[in-house]
Design a protein around this motif. Sequence first.
Motif, short mmCIF file in Angstrom:
data_model
loop_
_atom_site.label_atom_id
_atom_site.label_comp_id
_atom_site.label_asym_id
_atom_site.label_seq_id
_atom_site.Cartn_x
_atom_site.Cartn_y
_atom_site.Cartn_z
N THR A 115 -8.67 0.84 1.16
CA THR A 115 -7.90 1.17 2.66
C THR A 115 -8.90 1.19 3.64
OG1 THR A 115 -6.04 2.07 1.05
CG2 THR A 115 -6.00 2.53 3.61
N LEU A 116 -8.37 0.68 5.01
CA LEU A 116 -9.15 0.73 6.08
C LEU A 116 -8.04 1.27 7.29
CD1 LEU A 116 -11.71 0.53 7.98
CD2 LEU A 116 -11.33 -1.98 7.99
N THR A 161 4.47 7.42 2.23
CA THR A 161 4.87 6.22 2.85
C THR A 161 4.21 4.99 2.33
OG1 THR A 161 2.77 6.39 4.52
CG2 THR A 161 4.79 7.83 5.28
N THR A 162 4.81 3.92 2.82
CA THR A 162 4.44 2.57 2.23
C THR A 162 4.36 1.57 3.20
OG1 THR A 162 6.75 1.74 1.82
CG2 THR A 162 5.67 2.84 -0.18
N THR A 215 0.73 -1.12 -0.11
CA THR A 215 0.09 -0.01 0.14
C THR A 215 0.88 1.14 -0.11
OG1 THR A 215 -1.64 -1.11 1.49
CG2 THR A 215 -1.85 1.20 1.09
N THR A 216 0.51 2.09 -1.03
CA THR A 216 1.38 3.63 -0.98
C THR A 216 0.42 4.77 -0.93
OG1 THR A 216 3.01 2.35 -2.98
CG2 THR A 216 2.76 4.71 -2.67
N VAL A 250 -6.79 8.21 -1.23
CA VAL A 250 -5.90 7.84 0.04
C VAL A 250 -4.74 7.34 -0.33
CG1 VAL A 250 -5.74 7.09 2.45
CG2 VAL A 250 -8.00 7.95 1.60
N SER A 251 -4.84 6.10 -1.27
CA SER A 251 -3.77 5.31 -1.32
C SER A 251 -3.92 4.67 -2.84
CB SER A 251 -3.65 4.43 -0.28
OG SER A 251 -4.67 3.57 -0.28
N THR A 252 -2.71 3.80 -3.03
CA THR A 252 -2.69 2.78 -4.06
C THR A 252 -2.63 1.39 -3.45
OG1 THR A 252 -2.12 4.45 -5.86
CG2 THR A 252 -1.53 2.27 -6.30
#
Length: 810
Positions: A612-613, A302-303, A296-297, A754-756
């Motif tokens: 994402t949670l 941050t990852t 998750t990026t 939010v993210s990938t």
Amino acid sequence: MKKILLSLSILFVFMSAKAQFSTGMGAKKASVLGRITATVLDSITKGPIDYATISLISTKTNKSVNGAVTDSKGKLSIQNVAPDTYKMLIGFLGYQTKTVMITTTPEKPDISLGNVYIFSTAKKLEDVQVTGTKALIENKVDRMVYNAEADGTNAGGDATDVMRKVPMLSVDASGDVQLRGAAVRVLINGKPSGTMAASVSDALKMIPAEQIKSVEVITSPSAKYDAEGSGGIINIITKKSNAQGVSGSVNASAGTRQNNGAFNLTAKTGRLSVNTSLGANVAYAQNSKTEFVTNTTYLNGTTDNITQSGYSKWGRSGYNGSFGVDYDFNAYNNISSNVKASRFSNGGPGASDYVRNNIPATTITFMDMTRNNLDWNVDYKKTTKKEGEEFTISGQLSTGRTPTVFSNISTSPQFPNGKFLGSENTAKNNEYTGQTDYTYPFSKTTILEVGAKGIFRNVKSQYGNLQGDFDYNQDVAAGYGVIAFDLTKKIKFKGGVRAEYTSIDFNTQTSGIEKNNYFNLFPSLIVSESLAKGGTIKFSYNRRVQRPSENFLNPFRNESNQFNVMQGNPQLNPELSHNLELGYSTFIKGSVINASLFYRSTGGVIESAISTLVENDTTKVLSSYINVGRAQTYGLNLFASYNPKPKWTLMGNFSANTYEVTNTISNLSTGTFLNYSIFGRSAYGFGKGYNFELFGVATSARRTFQGKTDPFYFYGASFKKDLFKKKGSIGINTLNPFTKDLHIKTVNNSTSAVSTIFQSTNIYYPLRSFGINFSYSFGKLKFTDKSKIKNDDSKQGDQQPGNNMGGMGN
């Protein structure tokens, strides 16, 4: 108030139909339907002719009204014969067709013809190879029928094995069924089952193949059917008989993966019949390996990297039973009732090792999922002296309980003594249905069907933690009208419309919305033309709906895999689709060819999705269901059956469809991909009751809006020997004998504000198996199930979102 008005409407239809009946029946007492019996023998050898085909044709209409197949002793019995004059045709390969004129009356409804001799078409008996078999495949206007009872290799298997041989269907390794790449509704004798609604794959494993007479694949359902099922409807017809006395059957199988057993018993005297059945299934616990890689990026740069590797040692056990009563008051009035109960339990221990951002940890998991279901129906049917006129009224109660319990103990440097996480949930599903249908034939070729129906559903999800309970209500009121007539001598038309109003409300504590009501019209039409030499071409259109069921809606959060959480979505909208089909079928010297092209436009497509949670400063991946967008699907299906020799059958089925979904929010399209599946089968009868079969299934990669699942294949073989003059059989079978595990790889990608997320899942499912089976029948079986309830209107899911099948999930 809505339920009261709906009940009054159904009652009004019932009273109106009853009034119509009372004006046209007269005072004469109805007569009970009769039967015709005979024994078909060779004219020279005087030996019995088994599997000869008998057709009973009305002399008034010159159309077939009934039929039968002789048994191993050449005996035939045609039941439910109305008083009239008929010509009975007896046919068998290598023999001249025999015609016998028959007249039955109310005073003498039963006719015994004694011995009937048929003559060979050859000049010398030694030149004739006596073979004969009932057609495996039949084509009708709106469906294709697979006659399972005519396939000797089905003995010892279950309904899953039968489904693999049905044209146009695709069955994966776990037993899930699809029709043309879309969801399908499975009915038993035209009605739903609570067991089937909870888990189709488990329910199919509980039905012995010997109980199945035929499987109907309804690709173009008329407006009489509930509008549920984007791909269509599968209707499993069980064997029925009106044999007097006591009869039954036993089936048993044992193997390296599972054991099955079934017992059926029927007692019939006069107009009353009572039947009961019991079945059990035990699957051995075997290690199933699962691997996860999640990256998750986030937008802040941050990852989060998580690598998981684990196993689950799950077992499955279940049983079912039924009890039914059927009574004919006379030839025109019948009442029946049936109760079915079932229980399935899945679960067991598991463990996984994971590394999160270079920090190792270990988790011990235990999971248990149980499904309890009860179905009770009462049905009344009334016919008149006018052939084809029929009125039915039916009621059904279905209840289900699905308790789920999971627990995790995680050990890591942060929690050296272990951290416990557990929860439990019980989903309760109650369903009440009332239905009435009326069929009126204006003539032999013009028939009107009308009806009304009400379904009242309540789903309660009760949690064992602080999370609020979920209470969901769904009420459906429906009415329909269908007309069928001949445009010309060769062209037939059948069309109608169904109206459905759906009322939904649920508590706001969990979902944030109170209700979502909607009204839809579902038109349908079929035009078919009979061609020369037995060919048929047809065109059909229908509109369908796919409502989300309990598994899709239940907001219970399953955290058996602490980094891959699964949860239903109560805010889902139904799928709505338009379906067009052009089909062609023909019979050429015993061979069957069926080809069809279809197009489907679906709005509000429901798919599993990851996101994402963030909870308590911990980031997780949430698997749930969403309405992705609109799909455009083009496809074709090609089925062929060929007999190189009388006892050798080759069958093949090829299904292909495109996949393209456009998201309604972003307007982004997945692009167009091709999904396909191939099924091949070779069955050979060596004579003296020996039969051998090979089959194989292969699928292409399957696409979704967020990713794809790699292709896979499996194969099997069976060998069977008839015993006790074909009343019993013993056989052996194997599945994937040279491949231990079925490797299923799935890759998903999700991008949000939010993210990938990138997630790769590898499942190694133990599929290789060897088994032995035995079956025996005494007398002729009777499965009384005349219910007209068909609640085929809820999208089904076999498990919670994710289908991880490993120690870290389902």
